[in-house]
Design an enzyme around this catalytic site. Structure first.
Site, PDB file in Angstrom:
ATOM      1  N   GLU A   1     -11.408   2.271  18.142  1.00  0.00           N
ATOM      2  CA  GLU A   1     -12.588   2.312  17.255  1.00  0.00           C
ATOM      3  C   GLU A   1     -13.762   1.545  17.850  1.00  0.00           C
ATOM      4  O   GLU A   1     -13.530   0.507  18.467  1.00  0.00           O
ATOM      5  CB  GLU A   1     -12.228   1.716  15.890  1.00  0.00           C
ATOM      6  CG  GLU A   1     -11.216   2.550  15.154  1.00  0.00           C
ATOM      7  CD  GLU A   1     -10.759   1.921  13.839  1.00  0.00           C
ATOM      8  OE1 GLU A   1     -11.395   0.958  13.368  1.00  0.00           O
ATOM      9  OE2 GLU A   1      -9.755   2.389  13.306  1.00  0.00           O
TER      10      GLU A   1
ATOM     11  N   SER B   1      -3.689   3.220   8.265  1.00  0.00           N
ATOM     12  CA  SER B   1      -3.132   1.904   8.624  1.00  0.00           C
ATOM     13  C   SER B   1      -3.895   1.344   9.824  1.00  0.00           C
ATOM     14  O   SER B   1      -4.955   0.746   9.664  1.00  0.00           O
ATOM     15  CB  SER B   1      -1.633   2.017   8.884  1.00  0.00           C
ATOM     16  OG  SER B   1      -1.344   2.897   9.964  1.00  0.00           O
ATOM     17  N   ARG B   2      -3.394   1.608  11.022  1.00  0.00           N
ATOM     18  CA  ARG B   2      -4.097   1.219  12.236  1.00  0.00           C
ATOM     19  C   ARG B   2      -4.006   2.375  13.234  1.00  0.00           C
ATOM     20  O   ARG B   2      -2.949   3.012  13.370  1.00  0.00           O
ATOM     21  CB  ARG B   2      -3.484  -0.040  12.858  1.00  0.00           C
ATOM     22  CG  ARG B   2      -3.855  -1.333  12.137  1.00  0.00           C
ATOM     23  CD  ARG B   2      -5.342  -1.655  12.261  1.00  0.00           C
ATOM     24  NE  ARG B   2      -5.738  -2.893  11.606  1.00  0.00           N
ATOM     25  CZ  ARG B   2      -6.275  -2.972  10.383  1.00  0.00           C
ATOM     26  NH1 ARG B   2      -6.472  -1.881   9.664  1.00  0.00           N
ATOM     27  NH2 ARG B   2      -6.631  -4.141   9.892  1.00  0.00           N
TER      28      ARG B   2
ATOM     29  N   ILE C   1       0.838  -1.207   0.000  1.00  0.00           N
ATOM     30  CA  ILE C   1       0.000   0.000   0.000  1.00  0.00           C
ATOM     31  C   ILE C   1       0.873   1.256   0.000  1.00  0.00           C
ATOM     32  O   ILE C   1       0.621   2.210  -0.738  1.00  0.00           O
ATOM     33  CB  ILE C   1      -0.989  -0.026   1.188  1.00  0.00           C
ATOM     34  CG1 ILE C   1      -1.928  -1.234   1.060  1.00  0.00           C
ATOM     35  CG2 ILE C   1      -1.806   1.276   1.242  1.00  0.00           C
ATOM     36  CD1 ILE C   1      -2.827  -1.482   2.265  1.00  0.00           C
TER      37      ILE C   1
ATOM     38  N   HIS D   1     -13.013   4.331   9.123  1.00  0.00           N
ATOM     39  CA  HIS D   1     -12.301   3.104   8.696  1.00  0.00           C
ATOM     40  C   HIS D   1     -12.912   2.523   7.404  1.00  0.00           C
ATOM     41  O   HIS D   1     -13.417   1.394   7.402  1.00  0.00           O
ATOM     42  CB  HIS D   1     -12.315   2.054   9.823  1.00  0.00           C
ATOM     43  CG  HIS D   1     -11.201   1.044   9.693  1.00  0.00           C
ATOM     44  ND1 HIS D   1     -10.559   0.470  10.774  1.00  0.00           N
ATOM     45  CD2 HIS D   1     -10.614   0.491   8.592  1.00  0.00           C
ATOM     46  CE1 HIS D   1      -9.639  -0.387  10.350  1.00  0.00           C
ATOM     47  NE2 HIS D   1      -9.661  -0.385   9.026  1.00  0.00           N
TER      48      HIS D   1
END
Ligand code: DGY
Length: 319
Positions: A267, A237-238, A157, A285
Site C-alpha cells: 500500500e 485484514s492485511r 472481527i 484501506h
C-alpha cells in the site's frame, strides 16, 4: 516531570484535547509518513509515541528513543511496529481493538455484497449512459443468502462478520489455530474446520487474521486453486496475507469468481493486474473509516498513552 509525547500523524482535535495540558506535545498534523531521519530526530527525547499504521516503528527508530515508555498505535493491527524490539526495551505497545470491530465487519460485508452483486459495475453502467432498456441477463451476480461463509481468523472481527451471516441464513465455517469456545460457536452458528475444508466448501472466504510470518501469503496459488470456481474472496485484514500476483491470475483465469479487497501487499500501490479487472472491488484501506469509529480509535490510543505515562496499566496492550 513533564511528559513529552510525539503524535506522529494527523489526529482529531477531540482526541488531542484529552492529552493533559502539562504534557509537551510534538504534533505532526499530516497523514504523510515522516522520513525515517525526521521520525528518529523527533522521537529521540520522547516518553510516548502515538502513531498510525503508516509510521514504521522498527528497531532503529525504537533504539533512537531511550526514554520511550509507550507506543500507542491507532489501529488494531500492529505490523508496523517491531513489538519484540519494543518489549526488549521495556516499552509498552498498545493497539485499538474492540472499538472498530463492528465497523470493520460492516465493511467486510459491504465488499462481499458489492463483489457478489456487482454493485460497482452496476453503478458504472447506470451512470455511464449505457442503460437503454431493462435486460433479462444484465449483470447477473451470485446469491449470498443460504450460501456458505468461510471465516479465516476467528477473533473479534471474524466473529462479528460471522454473526452478520445469520441474517442471510448462511452456514458458517471458520479456520483459526485456536478454537472458539462452544457458546461462541453456538452464538454465531459457526463450525471450526481445517484450512483446506474451509477453502473447498466456502462460497465466500473472508480474511480476518493478523499479519505474521505464518499468515503471510496464506492465500497463495495453492489455496486459490482449492477454492470453488464460483467463490469470492474478501480481504479486510492485511494485504500480504494474500499473494497478490497469484490472486491476479486466479481472477483473470477464473480459478475463483471474484474478490473484494480493502488492503494490499504494498500500500498504497495496487498490483497493476488488479486495476482493469471487473470481478474485483477495490477500496483504499477504509474498513474502519466511519467518523465515530475513527474518533474512538484515536481517543483510545491517547488514553492508552496517558495511562502508561501515568504509571497505570495500558487499557489495550497488544497481545
Ligand atoms: C487497523 O485498525 O488495523 C486498520 O487496518 C487501520 O485502519
Amino acid at each position: 516531570m513533564t511528559k513529552k509525547i510525539l503524535i506522529a500523524n494527523e489526529l482529531p482535535d477531540e482526541a488531542r484535547m484529552i492529552v493533559p495540558s502539562d504534557y509537551q506535545v510534538d504534533y505532526n498534523p499530516s497523514d504523510v509518513p515522516m522520513s525515517k531521519a525526521d521520525f528518529v530526530a523527533r522521537l529521540a527525547d520522547r516518553d510516548g509515541l502515538i502513531c498510525h499504521i503508516i509510521s514504521t516503528v522498527d528497531d532503529d527508530v525504537i533504539a533512537a528513543a531511550p526514554g520511550l515508555e509507550v507506543i500507542a498505535n491507532v489501529a488494531v493491527g500492529f505490523n508496523n511496529i517491531d513489538v519484540p524490539a519494543a518489549r526488549r526495551r521495556g516499552i509498552v505497545v498498545t493497539n485499538t481493538p474492540d472499538v472498530l470491530t463492528e465497523t470493520t465487519a460492516d465493511f467486510a460485508w459491504a465488499l462481499l455484497m458489492a463483489a457478489a452483486r456487482r454493485i460497482v459495475e452496476a453503478d458504472q453502467y447506470a451512470r455511464s449512459g449505457q442503460w437503454s432498456a431493462w435486460k433479462w441477463n444484465l449483470l447477473w451476480g451470485a446469491d449470498v443468502h443460504g450460501k456458505t461463509l468461510g471465516v479465516i481468523g476467528f477473533g473479534r472481527i471474524g466473529r462479528a462478520v460471522a454473526r452478520r451471516a445469520q441474517g442471510f441464513g448462511m452456514r458458517v465455517l471458520y479456520y483459526d489455530t485456536t478454537p472458539a469456545d462452544l457458546p461462541t460457536e453456538r452464538d454465531v452458528h459457526a463450525s471450526r474446520v481445517d484450512f483446506d475444508t474451509l477453502l473447498r466448501d466456502s462460497d465466500f472466504v473472508t480474511l480476518h487474521t493478523l499479519l505474521s510470518p505464518e499468515t503471510r501469503h496464506l492465500i497463495n496459488e495453492t489455496a486459490l486453486r482449492e477454492m470453488k470456481r464460483t467463490a469470492i474472496l474478501v480481504n479486510a485484514s492485511r494485504g500480504p496475507v494474500v499473494d497478490e500476483a497469484a490472486l491476479v491470475r486466479a481472477l483473470t483465469e477464473s480459478w475463483i469468481a471474484g474478490a473484494g479487497l480493502d488492503v494490499f501487499e504494498d500500500e498504497p500501490k495496487i498490483h497493476p493486474g488488479l486495476l482493469p479487472l471487473k470481478n474485483v472491488v477495490l477500496a483504499p484501506h477504509i474498513a474502519s473509516a466511519s467518523r465515530d469509529t475513527r474518533l474512538a480509535m484515536a481517543t483510545l490510543a491517547v488514553r492508552n498513552c496517558i495511562a502508561v505515562l501515568g504509571g497505570k496499566p495500558p487499557i489495550t496492550p497488544v497481545p
